[in-house]
Enzyme design. Structure first.
Site: not given
Ligand code: NAD
Ligand code: TDX
Length: 339
Positions: A11, A85, A125-127, A153, A155, A157, A192, A208, A217, A252
């Site tokens: 993503f 992630s 991540t902020d987590e 997750y 932990a 990061k 997500k 759900p 969030r 949410n």
């Molecule tokens: P994502 O799950 O959409 O994408 C992860 C990508 O990494 C995928 O393309 C996957 O194929 C690749 N990958 C996984 N394991 C791998 C490996 N061993 N070697 C090479 N490639 C690998 O994740 P995202 O939401 O795009 O998140 C990207 C980064 O940003 C992550 O490090 C996540 O912790 C961080 N982050 C995400 C969010 C969020 O809201 N999504 C917020 C803050 C930080």
């Molecule tokens: O089906 C659902 N129902 C629901 O209520 C899902 C998938 C989530 N949720 C809630 C859980 C969380 O409070 O929504 C909120 C957001 O959930 P996610 O989209 O799974 O995100 P979150 O757990 O907050 O983590 C995301 O933000 C920080 C990313 O997935 C992480 O990669 C990033 O580090």
């Protein structure tokens, strides 16, 4: 300038590649991605044929493959987005999270030391800070907030962040770390919250919501995150951590209601299900450091960003329908079937 972007078929990584090609058309970008369930090569179709772009399928944990790539490309900069992630998957099966998120980061940094890479940027991540209480809106995460991760997750990061800072101190590796809040926008995998609710609503499936839907969030449009990472690469101070977030806290349930409204779907689709184990209550970022030092401010407000995102999912049905018709179906049945 050659940049290796790991996890660029996911993503945020794919959005970052698109952003960087617009912002710095002269840079060469090499994407290293294992193409796990979350990686999607079709996302990168618009750049695949470009001579200044190269895609390499590979695992960041595979030392030989990583060193071979670094020897070939001699990158100036490495930006590490590659990670497992999804918090719910980490609760089901933590092992691969520790493997990729911690040990994979180590392998990349060893290669950076060996090949004298000028910058290793870790996308965190902020987590890693744990959560904040719902009744203390005055509290925000700063870069000085202690690490206090809740899920396997987060932990993993947080562990990687500690390792990145240790490589800076011990080996002098020029590192930076960014800790961003929740992202939303195009190409987010439909497990997500936001894309899951959009795709389910479009298919008239139950929505759900975990617990009572009151968890908060702090949402940021993905392009604003990409721009912040670019600014850190250009002007960030080595050895520093930068929080990224746009002061946009939402419950949410309010997001799910908004999605129903935008799509003209009934709120009767909303189904309250068993809460996530250890569910973090609230995240909220204080972005004053990146604002003061690098002049970063978010450009897309949530009202505009969520409409753009919904429009994107409406216009790219084939992208997410292909995903939800494949192996994702088994995950969905396992995760939500008995919930
Ligand atoms: P994502 O799950 O959409 O994408 C992860 C990508 O990494 C995928 O393309 C996957 O194929 C690749 N990958 C996984 N394991 C791998 C490996 N061993 N070697 C090479 N490639 C690998 O994740 P995202 O939401 O795009 O998140 C990207 C980064 O940003 C992550 O490090 C996540 O912790 C961080 N982050 C995400 C969010 C969020 O809201 N999504 C917020 C803050 C930080
Ligand atoms: O089906 C659902 N129902 C629901 O209520 C899902 C998938 C989530 N949720 C809630 C859980 C969380 O409070 O929504 C909120 C957001 O959930 P996610 O989209 O799974 O995100 P979150 O757990 O907050 O983590 C995301 O933000 C920080 C990313 O997935 C992480 O990669 C990033 O580090």
């Amino acid at each position: 300038m050659t940049i290796i972007v790991t996890g660029g078929a996911g993503f945020i990584g794919s959005n970052f590649i698109f952003y960087m090609r617009r912002a710095h058309p002269d840079h060469r970008i090499v994407c290293l991605d294992k193409l796990t369930y979350a990686g999607n090569l079709s996302t990168l179709a618009p750049v695949m044929e470009s001579p200044s772009f190269r895609f390499v399928k590979g695992d960041i944990c595979d030392r030989d493959a990583v060193e071979k790539l670094f020897a070939e490309e001699k990158p100036d900069t490495v930006v590490n987005f590659a990670a497992e992630s999804h918090v719910d998957r980490s609760i089901e099966d933590p092992g691969v999270f520790l493997q990729t998120n911690i040990l994979g980061t180590q392998v990349l940094m060893d290669a950076c030391v060996k090949f004298a890479v000028k910058r290793f940027h870790q996308v965190s991540t902020d987590e890693v800070y744990g959560d904040l209480p719902l009744d203390r809106p005055d509290l925000l995460f700063t870069e000085l907030t202690p690490l206090h991760a809740s899920s396997p997750y987060s932990a993993s990061k947080a562990s990687a962040d500690l390792l990145v800072l240790a490589y800076h101190r011990t080996y002098g590796l020029p590192v930076t770390i960014s800790r961003c809040s929740n992202n939303y926008g195009p190409y987010q995998f439909p497990e997500k919250l936001i894309p899951l609710m959009i795709s389910n609503a479009l298919n008239d499936k139950p929505l759900p919501v975990y617990g009572k839907g009151l968890n908060v969030r702090d949402w940021l449009y993905v392009e604003d995150h990409c721009k912040a990472v670019d600014l850190i690469l250009q002007n960030g101070r080595v050895g520093e951590v930068y929080n990224i977030g746009g002061h946009n806290e939402m419950r949410n349930i309010d997001i799910v209601r908004l999605i129903c409204k935008e799509l003209g779907k009934s709120e009767r689709l909303i189904t309250y299900v068993t809460d996530r184990k250890g569910h973090d209550l609230r995240y909220a970022i204080d972005p004053s450091k990146i604002h003061a030092e690098l002049g970063w401010l978010p450009e897309t407000d949530f009202e505009a960003g969520i409409v753009k995102t919904i429009q994107w999912y409406l216009a790219h049905r084939e992208w997410w329908e292909e995903i939800i018709s494949g192996e994702y179906r088994e995950y969905y049945a396992r995760m939500y079937g008995e919930r």
